[in-house]
Design an enzyme around this catalytic site. Structure first.
Site, short mmCIF file in Angstrom:
data_model
loop_
_atom_site.label_atom_id
_atom_site.label_comp_id
_atom_site.label_asym_id
_atom_site.label_seq_id
_atom_site.Cartn_x
_atom_site.Cartn_y
_atom_site.Cartn_z
N LYS A 69 0.84 -1.19 0.00
CA LYS A 69 0.00 0.00 0.00
C LYS A 69 0.88 1.24 0.00
CE LYS A 69 -4.00 -1.89 2.50
NZ LYS A 69 -5.08 -1.63 1.54
N GLU A 103 -6.58 -9.54 0.17
CA GLU A 103 -6.27 -10.70 1.01
C GLU A 103 -7.45 -11.13 1.88
OE1 GLU A 103 -5.73 -7.69 1.94
OE2 GLU A 103 -6.44 -7.70 4.00
N ARG A 124 -10.65 -11.46 1.32
CA ARG A 124 -11.55 -12.45 0.71
C ARG A 124 -10.91 -13.83 0.67
NH1 ARG A 124 -11.82 -8.74 -4.58
NH2 ARG A 124 -11.36 -7.21 -2.96
N1 BES Z 1 -8.29 -3.88 4.25
C1 BES Z 1 -8.41 -3.38 2.94
C2 BES Z 1 -9.68 -2.54 2.73
C3 BES Z 1 -9.78 -1.27 3.49
C4 BES Z 1 -9.30 -0.06 2.96
C5 BES Z 1 -10.43 -1.21 4.70
C6 BES Z 1 -9.43 1.10 3.67
C7 BES Z 1 -10.57 -0.03 5.41
C8 BES Z 1 -10.07 1.15 4.89
C9 BES Z 1 -8.45 -4.54 1.95
O1 BES Z 1 -7.70 -5.65 2.29
C10 BES Z 1 -7.87 -4.02 0.67
O2 BES Z 1 -6.73 -3.70 0.66
N2 BES Z 1 -8.70 -3.95 -0.37
C11 BES Z 1 -8.27 -3.45 -1.63
C12 BES Z 1 -8.85 -4.34 -2.70
C13 BES Z 1 -8.26 -4.09 -4.06
C14 BES Z 1 -6.83 -4.55 -4.13
C15 BES Z 1 -9.08 -4.85 -5.07
C16 BES Z 1 -8.76 -2.01 -1.75
O3 BES Z 1 -9.83 -1.70 -1.24
O4 BES Z 1 -8.04 -1.20 -2.31
ZN ZN Z 2 -7.32 -5.92 4.29
MN MN Z 3 -5.68 -5.50 1.62
#
Ligand code: BES
Ligand code: ZN
Ligand code: MN
Length: 461
Positions: free
Chosen positions: A241, A313, A315
């Protein structure tokens, strides 16, 4: 904070400040002969709804603390709040007690100067019947466990590993009827939990699969199963990230925390229900064994998954837990996860997203959201979205392989649906409610949601 019940006619104690709601005007202290009252503008009380009742209660606590009041007395009369009569009087008192506690909460574990509590006692005048007694005790339990959920979620990632979350869970259920079992990597390997093990490979803090079994109901009665995402820190994996989007990812186990704490409350309430909690706990790290984009995982269900994105991750670990849930032949499965950033884009920060193929459940969950205060709003899980699950080399992929950049919350939900088959199932993407916003009138950080909703679901089903 201690909450005490008193008759309407009880005199206000000298050490207490009496809080009075006024329709208009400004917040002000009024000195009387031998007491002080604090007037708080609250609009017309007869217009108070369940939603505004919650914020009013929280406002009382914040105002009292702002003025460093130690003890306050407030009078309430269920009869004068007609808009709250959609729910019964027990609900009314429970909501008051619960929101007093939620507003009082602060996360002080890492403050070096421990200040003594500023509000130690709240006397509720008018709370003298059977409903008040029942409701306040209920609300205190639910509020307390919601705050424990906030403690778990607020704990920094460095101090909250899968093993620590597992230990904390054992601690919470010590001396209760619930049985906690922790599966380690070896046991998960035997069960072929490829999703949990795959995501866990990138961290030296090894994954744990937390199982909570509370059986307060008849033996023959099928349980409700809650599945909670327990990512103790989400770096994004090798597809790391960027910048500040990694901040707050220690709260990526908030779904798991709410499962643990709702069942904690359910056990304390001694509900005559059977409830199971499953929390796959992992750290999504960047170690040298971490998943690569393009890796293929074989899940517990036997399905193969192209890992097209290491940051999707949640899912992957939930898929194994949802499959594992089948062995309980549940009457209902609810999973709770901080699953997608896209859910915040879709609905902002004032509701949890719910997704289910069952229209009755959707309606029911929306109602329970209003009743509990953990508000919910639906998104679809239609077959039209199935096409985005197609795998490249494997059966399915963890993000759409064709370049669909839209509907990220729905495609995540569709991925989970693949592992729930014909079960009665509701998915809650709680990412929108992971952290509080100003108008919530809650401390910064975790909200503890949807702990209250889960307790209510257990009470209903
Ligand atoms: N834990 C995150 C989602 C999240 C983001 C929760 C911000 C709370 C605040 C999740 O694991 C994630 O990283 N999702 C990605 C999915 C993408 C790679 C398809 C996302 O939301 O960017
Ligand atoms: Zn996550
Ligand atoms: Mn994630």
């Amino acid at each position: 904070m201690q909450i005490k019940l008193a008759k309407v006619t009880a005199p206000t104690q000298r050490s207490h400040t009496e809080i009075i709601f006024v329709e208009k005007g400004v917040e002000r202290f009024v000195k009387n002969e031998n007491s002080t009252t604090l007037e708080i503008p609250a609009g017309k009380v007869e217009k108070l709804t369940p939603r505004t009742l919650r914020t009013l209660i929280r406002n009382v606590v914040l105002t009292a603390k702002k003025h460093k009041l130690l003890k306050v007395t407030i009078s309430f009369d269920y009869k004068v709040f007609p808009k709250c009569h959609a729910y019964n009087e027990t609900w009314f008192w429970s909501t008051i007690a619960e929101n007093l506690l939620l507003a009082d909460y602060e996360y002080l574990t890492y403050k070096s100067k421990k200040s003594s509590p500023t509000l130690t006692e709240v006397v509720l005048k008018g709370a003298d019947g059977k409903f008040a007694k029942e409701g306040i005790s209920h609300g205190q339990i639910v509020g307390t466990y919601t705050n424990i959920s906030r403690d778990l979620a607020n704990t920094p990632g460095g101090d909250m590993t899968p093993a620590i979350l597992a230990e904390k869970t054992k601690g919470i259920f010590k001396g209760t009827k619930a049985v906690v079992t922790i599966l380690d990597e070896k046991k998960m390997s035997k069960l072929n939990m490829g999703g949990v093990l795959g995501v866990g490979k990138g961290s030296k803090h090894k994954p744990k699969f937390i199982i909570i079994e509370y059986r307060g109901g008849k033996k023959s009665e099928k349980p409700v199963v809650f599945v909670g995402k327990g990512v103790t820190f989400d770096t994004g994996g090798l597809q790391i990230k960027p910048g500040m989007s990694m901040y707050e990812m220690h709260m990526d186990m908030s779904g798991g925390a709410s499962v643990i704490c709702s069942i904690g409350a359910i056990a304390k309430l001694a509900l005559k229900k059977n409830v199971i909690g499953l929390i796959p706990a992992v750290e999504n790290g960047v170690g040298e064994d971490a998943l690569h984009p393009g890796d293929v995982l074989t899940m517990m269900s036997g399905a193969t998954v192209d890992v097209l994105h290491t940051d999707a991750e949640g899912r992957l670990i939930l898929a194994d837990a949802l499959h594992y849930a089948q062995k309980y032949e549940p009457k209902l499965i609810v999973d709770i996860a901080t699953l997608t950033g896209a859910s915040l884009v879709a609905i902002g920060q004032h509701a949890n997203v719910i997704m289910t193929k069952d229209r009755n459940l959707e309606d029911r969950f929306r109602e329970l959201g209003e009743e509990s205060g953990d508000y919910t709003f639906p998104l679809p899980l239609w077959d039209e979205y199935k096409q985005y699950l197609k795998g490249v080399h494997a059966d399915i992929s963890n993000i759409p392989s064709s370049d669909s950049k839209y509907g990220g919350t729905i495609t995540a939900g569709m991925f989970l649906a693949h592992f729930t088959k014909k079960m009665k199932w509701v998915h809650i993407d709680m990412a929108p409610r992971m952290t509080s916003v100003g108008s919530d009138k809650l401390a910064k950080g975790a909200t503890g949601e949807p702990t209250r909703l889960l307790v209510q679901i257990a009470e209903m089903y």
